[in-house]
Design a protein around this motif. Structure first.
Motif, PDB file in Angstrom:
ATOM      1  N   GLN A  89       0.725  -1.391   0.031  1.00  0.00           N
ATOM      2  CA  GLN A  89      -0.114  -0.144   0.046  1.00  0.00           C
ATOM      3  C   GLN A  89       0.946   1.396  -0.080  1.00  0.00           C
ATOM      4  N   HIS A  90       1.904   1.298   0.585  1.00  0.00           N
ATOM      5  CA  HIS A  90       2.737   2.366   0.834  1.00  0.00           C
ATOM      6  C   HIS A  90       3.245   2.931  -0.621  1.00  0.00           C
ATOM      7  N   HIS A  91       3.717   1.698  -1.449  1.00  0.00           N
ATOM      8  CA  HIS A  91       4.287   2.130  -2.537  1.00  0.00           C
ATOM      9  C   HIS A  91       3.358   2.367  -3.818  1.00  0.00           C
ATOM     10  N   ALA A  92       1.916   1.854  -3.316  1.00  0.00           N
ATOM     11  CA  ALA A  92       0.752   2.021  -4.387  1.00  0.00           C
ATOM     12  C   ALA A  92       0.573   3.704  -4.146  1.00  0.00           C
ATOM     13  N   THR A  93       0.972   4.209  -2.979  1.00  0.00           N
ATOM     14  CA  THR A  93       0.555   5.594  -2.703  1.00  0.00           C
ATOM     15  C   THR A  93       1.719   6.497  -3.369  1.00  0.00           C
ATOM     16  N   ALA A  94       2.880   6.021  -3.530  1.00  0.00           N
ATOM     17  CA  ALA A  94       3.764   6.648  -4.160  1.00  0.00           C
ATOM     18  C   ALA A  94       3.720   6.695  -5.391  1.00  0.00           C
ATOM     19  N   SER A  95       3.225   5.647  -6.212  1.00  0.00           N
ATOM     20  CA  SER A  95       2.812   5.513  -7.560  1.00  0.00           C
ATOM     21  C   SER A  95       1.788   6.581  -8.001  1.00  0.00           C
ATOM     22  N   ASN A  96       0.596   6.562  -7.048  1.00  0.00           N
ATOM     23  CA  ASN A  96      -0.431   7.386  -7.343  1.00  0.00           C
ATOM     24  C   ASN A  96       0.075   8.671  -7.278  1.00  0.00           C
TER      25      ASN A  96
ATOM     26  N   GLN B 163     -13.666   7.076   8.720  1.00  0.00           N
ATOM     27  CA  GLN B 163     -14.447   8.030   9.474  1.00  0.00           C
ATOM     28  C   GLN B 163     -13.878   8.395  10.683  1.00  0.00           C
ATOM     29  N   HIS B 164     -13.208   7.538  11.267  1.00  0.00           N
ATOM     30  CA  HIS B 164     -12.305   7.664  12.763  1.00  0.00           C
ATOM     31  C   HIS B 164     -11.413   8.697  12.631  1.00  0.00           C
ATOM     32  N   LEU B 165     -10.601   8.438  11.458  1.00  0.00           N
ATOM     33  CA  LEU B 165      -9.629   9.421  11.160  1.00  0.00           C
ATOM     34  C   LEU B 165     -10.197  10.902  11.211  1.00  0.00           C
ATOM     35  N   VAL B 166     -11.354  11.271  10.377  1.00  0.00           N
ATOM     36  CA  VAL B 166     -11.937  12.453  10.151  1.00  0.00           C
ATOM     37  C   VAL B 166     -12.250  13.053  11.556  1.00  0.00           C
ATOM     38  N   GLU B 167     -13.001  12.021  12.249  1.00  0.00           N
ATOM     39  CA  GLU B 167     -13.534  12.582  13.697  1.00  0.00           C
ATOM     40  C   GLU B 167     -12.275  12.808  14.604  1.00  0.00           C
ATOM     41  N   LEU B 168     -11.002  12.309  14.508  1.00  0.00           N
ATOM     42  CA  LEU B 168      -9.890  12.838  15.194  1.00  0.00           C
ATOM     43  C   LEU B 168      -9.268  14.005  14.689  1.00  0.00           C
ATOM     44  N   GLY B 169      -9.764  14.551  13.505  1.00  0.00           N
ATOM     45  CA  GLY B 169      -9.040  15.645  12.749  1.00  0.00           C
ATOM     46  C   GLY B 169      -8.096  15.348  11.784  1.00  0.00           C
ATOM     47  N   LEU B 170      -7.998  14.050  11.514  1.00  0.00           N
ATOM     48  CA  LEU B 170      -6.812  13.772  10.777  1.00  0.00           C
ATOM     49  C   LEU B 170      -7.552  13.615   9.357  1.00  0.00           C
ATOM     50  N   ARG B 171      -7.873  14.702   8.701  1.00  0.00           N
ATOM     51  CA  ARG B 171      -8.739  14.654   7.334  1.00  0.00           C
ATOM     52  C   ARG B 171      -7.629  14.440   6.449  1.00  0.00           C
ATOM     53  N   LYS B 172      -6.316  14.866   6.065  1.00  0.00           N
ATOM     54  CA  LYS B 172      -5.466  14.508   4.929  1.00  0.00           C
ATOM     55  C   LYS B 172      -5.187  12.919   5.059  1.00  0.00           C
ATOM     56  N   SER B 173      -4.798  12.367   6.263  1.00  0.00           N
ATOM     57  CA  SER B 173      -4.708  11.127   6.411  1.00  0.00           C
ATOM     58  C   SER B 173      -5.749  10.324   5.926  1.00  0.00           C
ATOM     59  N   ALA B 174      -7.178  10.488   6.091  1.00  0.00           N
ATOM     60  CA  ALA B 174      -8.494  10.069   5.741  1.00  0.00           C
ATOM     61  C   ALA B 174      -8.572  10.092   4.231  1.00  0.00           C
TER      62      ALA B 174
ATOM     63  N   LEU C 101      -6.083  10.416   2.213  1.00  0.00           N
ATOM     64  CA  LEU C 101      -5.096   9.506   1.469  1.00  0.00           C
ATOM     65  C   LEU C 101      -5.721   8.170   1.378  1.00  0.00           C
ATOM     66  N   LEU C 102      -6.182   7.626   2.647  1.00  0.00           N
ATOM     67  CA  LEU C 102      -6.544   6.346   2.763  1.00  0.00           C
ATOM     68  C   LEU C 102      -7.888   5.952   1.664  1.00  0.00           C
ATOM     69  N   MET C 103      -8.578   7.007   1.472  1.00  0.00           N
ATOM     70  CA  MET C 103      -9.693   6.804   0.627  1.00  0.00           C
ATOM     71  C   MET C 103      -9.097   6.679  -0.821  1.00  0.00           C
ATOM     72  N   SER C 104      -8.302   7.605  -0.972  1.00  0.00           N
ATOM     73  CA  SER C 104      -7.539   7.694  -2.325  1.00  0.00           C
ATOM     74  C   SER C 104      -6.998   6.349  -2.656  1.00  0.00           C
ATOM     75  N   GLU C 105      -6.159   5.747  -1.720  1.00  0.00           N
ATOM     76  CA  GLU C 105      -5.110   4.809  -2.154  1.00  0.00           C
ATOM     77  C   GLU C 105      -6.201   3.407  -2.297  1.00  0.00           C
ATOM     78  N   SER C 106      -7.059   3.185  -1.243  1.00  0.00           N
ATOM     79  CA  SER C 106      -7.923   1.846  -1.215  1.00  0.00           C
ATOM     80  C   SER C 106      -8.959   2.124  -2.459  1.00  0.00           C
ATOM     81  N   GLY C 107      -9.234   3.320  -2.933  1.00  0.00           N
ATOM     82  CA  GLY C 107     -10.241   3.423  -4.095  1.00  0.00           C
ATOM     83  C   GLY C 107     -11.632   3.396  -3.356  1.00  0.00           C
TER      84      GLY C 107
END
Length: 580
Positions: A4-11, A57-68, A70-76
């Protein structure tokens, strides 16, 4: 995770990242042996997609919107349906016209199309209240007349809203409307209500991951044989961690002898903690009752009063709900019972109707001013604190008594192996429980829905009073024809404790037939066990060996908040006195 880490880099490279960033990603891929063709979004099944959405959703509730993001983008995956996301944004920004338009887009996705009107009503209600609070009375009136009322929905609430037009004080408005006021908090509450109408495939229920985790922890608690405290450190897993399963240590459970009290000079037959948890009363064949003060920190007791002057041995004790009075019932040969003031150690009254009476058990009404009493010779009275008999029921040979939470139904076990309900005001009675052997004693849990019976030659039985069904027979103890008193106990009354004729104390989890703990120490029959209702780490047992034993956790688990409920705060004075 490497994949998943390298998929992020490629994307990132495909979406306009710099050549240097792309080269760095390629270098990382080459270093880990992953080709560029492999760097694609993983194919996730439905459960895996749901898990990714919950984490996002939990990341968003914690205020980590960018992480959320990125997760949605990488996972599709998609956190919410785009129309649902627009709807949430418009609600939180107070853009009511746009929110209504977004709601129209969602109407075909609703499980129940009839809920559309309710959702629109809730939106307009918020809009109306915000206009009123902002001093825009004319706009609020227009909203009420042209938008809210034409819905013809929840007209009772519409009338309440219209009455708010005349309130000029914002604080009065918020109080009357049961509303927290314009702002993020009230809109979030509105969104939570609206979300109940949306299927989870469109918009996740709020705090869904946290809810699932807490449900799992609660399930683990119900499976924990020794869970007996309400503390933050034990809400999640062991020591507050989710990384391990919940498990309470055996030594934290009340199973260690803290005190052995030998103040009585004969067999001790009965013991009861007061409802406030600060006092313990013990009654003996020596005709005395001792009132003990409880120290919540050390889980020890100190002798305060000795109530004497009784003509026979003490077989039953009943604390008033306000913890200030105590009924003392004597052996069958006695024709009286006493009511004592436990604050001053003074006798309040004596009930003595006839030399042939037998008053061996009693129970209080909620007002702590009236009580019922009875015995095996057919007496069954309702009395006041003057010792006057207010009502009587003829021909009932009473073995034990309790009063239901409705304040009207008196439960009485009799010589026909049954428990019946009696209404003194209406002069009605009905059968509730039928056993095959004598019911030697019984007690109710705090809800009044369950009864715990000590049955001759059978042991301890748990009954559901609402359905009138036998829930469980607890195994292990020895119960013949002696009167033994059991009890509910623990923070949530999840435990059952009873004495036994084999000189032991048995404790069961209410969902298990076999005991989770067996306590040894007494040398003769254990007649009664009582569990402190406020400090659930404290148990008392009394025996024919003339001793009172106080049980608690091992020393390292005493003297902190784990021994208290939310009601237990301090201990009282411990000055012993002797009262005649």
């Amino acid at each position: 995770m490497q994949h998943q880490h390298h998929a992020t880099a490629s994307n990132g490279q495909q979406n306009g990242s710099t050549q240097a960033e792309g080269a760095e990603g390629d270098g990382a891929q080459a270093q880990n042996g992953v080709s560029e063709e492999e760097c694609v979004s993983p194919k996730l099944n439905t459960v895996q997609q749901d898990m990714v959405r919950l984490i996002g959703q939990h990341l968003v509730e914690l205020g980590l919107r960018k992480s959320a993001d990125l997760l949605m983008s990488e996972s599709g995956c998609r956190l919410d349906h785009p129309a649902a996301a627009r709807f949430r944004h418009c609600v939180m920004e107070g853009e009511w016209a746009k929110a209504d338009a977004a709601l129209n887009e969602l109407r075909t996705m609703l499980d129940d199309t009839n809920s559309l009107k309710e959702m629109r009503f809730l939106l307009l209600e918020q809009k109306y209240l915000e206009l009123l609070e902002g001093g825009q009375a004319m706009e609020a009136l227009t909203c009420l007349r042209s938008q809210v009322t034409p819905l013809q929905h929840n007209m009772e609430r519409v009338h309440q809203l219209s009455s708010l037009m005349f309130m000029s004080n914002p604080e009065d408005l918020r109080t009357a409307a049961r509303w927290s006021g314009k702002g993020k908090e009230s809109r979030k509450q509105l969104m939570d209500r609206l979300q109940h109408f949306l299927p989870p495939s469109i918009m996740l229920p709020p705090h869904r991951l946290e809810t699932l985790i807490l449900q799992a922890v609660e399930q683990q608690k119900t499976q924990c044989a020794y869970h007996n405290s309400y503390t933050d450190s034990q809400v999640l897993g062991s020591g507050g961690s989710l990384l391990t399963d919940h498990s309470c240590p055996r030594n934290a459970f009340p199973g260690t002898t803290i005190q052995v009290l030998s103040d009585h000079c004969d067999e001790v037959w009965i013991a009861r903690f007061s409802p406030d948890g600060f006092k313990l009363a013990t009654g003996s064949k020596d005709s005395t009752v001792i009132i003990w003060e409880v120290d919540p920190e050390t889980l020890t007791v100190t002798r305060r009063f000795t109530l004497d002057g009784h003509s026979y041995g003490v077989v039953y004790l009943a604390w008033s709900p306000d913890s200030t009075k105590l009924i003392v019932c004597l052996q069958e040969e006695a024709a009286e019972l006493m009511v004592w003031d436990t604050e001053r150690g003074e006798q309040i009254c004596k009930v003595s109707n006839s030399p042939d009476d037998s008053l061996t058990c009693a129970a209080w009404h909620k007002d702590s001013r009236r009580f019922v009493c009875g015995g095996m010779r057919g007496q069954f009275y309702q009395c006041d604190l003057n010792g006057q008999i207010l009502d009587s029921w003829e021909g009932v040979r009473v073995q034990c008594l309790a009063i239901q939470n409705d304040g009207k139904t008196v439960l009485a076990s009799d010589t026909h192996h049954r428990i019946r309900g009696y209404h003194f005001d209406e002069v009605q009675d009905h059968n509730i429980i039928q056993e095959d052997h004598s019911i030697m004693s019984f007690t109710l849990d705090l809800t009044g829905n369950y009864a715990l019976l000590n049955v001759a030659n059978q042991g301890v039985h748990l009954w559901d009073l609402r359905n009138r069904t036998l829930v469980r027979k607890f195994r292990g103890l020895t119960q013949g024809h002696y009167t033994i008193h059991s009890c509910f106990g623990g923070e949530y009354q999840n435990f059952i404790a009873s004495g036994s004729e084999d000189n032991k104390v048995y404790i069961w989890h209410h969902k298990r037939e076999l005991p989770v703990v067996t306590l040894s120490g007494h040398t003769r029959t254990v007649n009664c066990v009582t569990w402190n209702p406020v400090y659930p780490s404290m148990i008392a047992s009394v025996s024919d060996d003339a001793t009172v034993r106080i049980w608690g956790p091992a020393p390292q688990y005493r003297g902190n908040s784990s021994t208290r409920t939310q009601n237990g705060t301090s201990s009282a004075s411990n000055d012993p006195q002797s009262v005649g």
